[in-house]
Write an enzyme that holds these catalytic residues in place. Structure first.
Site, short mmCIF file in Angstrom:
data_model
loop_
_atom_site.label_atom_id
_atom_site.label_comp_id
_atom_site.label_asym_id
_atom_site.label_seq_id
_atom_site.Cartn_x
_atom_site.Cartn_y
_atom_site.Cartn_z
N ILE A 166 -3.06 7.41 -18.09
CA ILE A 166 -3.68 7.11 -19.37
C ILE A 166 -3.57 8.36 -20.22
CG2 ILE A 166 -5.94 7.66 -18.37
CD1 ILE A 166 -7.24 5.84 -20.39
N SER A 167 -3.05 8.23 -21.44
CA SER A 167 -2.79 9.39 -22.29
C SER A 167 -4.09 10.10 -22.67
CB SER A 167 -2.07 8.97 -23.57
OG SER A 167 -0.78 8.49 -23.28
#
Length: 219
Positions: A66-67
């Site tokens: 997840i960024s």
């Protein structure tokens, strides 16, 4: 699926807002509001909820990530979104970025190539009542032609070049934000505008590091 939340994350959320977003130049009020509203802890792996508002990428299922909050906000701001826009996201992951986008625009269409991620993201978004997000399992490099054209397209993986199917699915006036680079793990974030049926203009935004965009029009 069980969603996990951690109490007393408000202070960390405020730190994210003040030090990771505002201090680094994020200014779009709609983006900032969305980043405050979406509970990132519900989109990270179990056991990592307390790290949800730290500014780095976190692992999720299927070996993906997840960024970090800043890059999610930066890419959303770079799309120059308005409330009526219809947005296509390539690379659903856990669904976090789609959730953020859904608080800004009318409808989000998101494509994930990994069946397990697509399924869990759909379940998570449904449980959290994000009713304006549509999830498709498939080759994201080919877009989602059924609902094209889109006002904006965002790609959350690095491509070797601009995927032609995505360019063709932009509306005139639409914006594509995508990491592009000659190596799979180091790219330049690029914004492309479709200025007419045949003409596109691109500009470089900043260097980034994303996982490779896998598919027929990717790696």
């Amino acid at each position: 699926m069980k969603l996990h939340f951690v109490k007393n994350l408000a202070d960390r959320r405020e730190i994210m807002m003040n030090y990771h977003l505002l201090a680094r130049g994020i200014r779009d009020p709609a983006v900032l509001k969305a980043m405050l509203e979406v509970p990132r802890e519900a989109f990270v792996a179990e056991g990592m909820e307390e790290l949800a508002y730290d500014d780095y990428a976190l692992p999720i299922d299927e070996g993906q990530t997840i960024s970090q909050p800043y890059i999610v906000a930066y890419m959303a701001e770079s799309l120059e979104l308005s409330a009526a826009d219809r947005v296509l996201e390539i690379g659903t992951g856990s669904g976090y970025a789609a959730a953020v986008l859904s608080r800004i625009v009318s409808t989000v269409y998101t494509v994930e190539r990994l069946a397990g991620l697509a399924r869990s993201a759909h379940q998570r978004l449904e449980m959290l009542s994000y009713g304006n997000i549509h999830v498709l399992e498939g080759d994201g490099t080919l877009g989602w032609p059924e609902y094209a054209p889109y006002d904006a397209i965002v790609v959350t993986a690095g491509a070797p070049d601009l995927p032609k199917p995505l360019l063709s699915q932009l509306s005139v006036g639409g914006r594509l934000v995508i990491p592009v680079g000659a190596t799979p793990y180091l790219q330049m974030l690029v914004r492309v505008r479709r200025v007419s049926e045949e003409e596109y203009r691109s500009e470089e935004l900043c260097p980034v590091r994303f996982v490779p965009l896998i598919g027929a029009a990717g790696w």
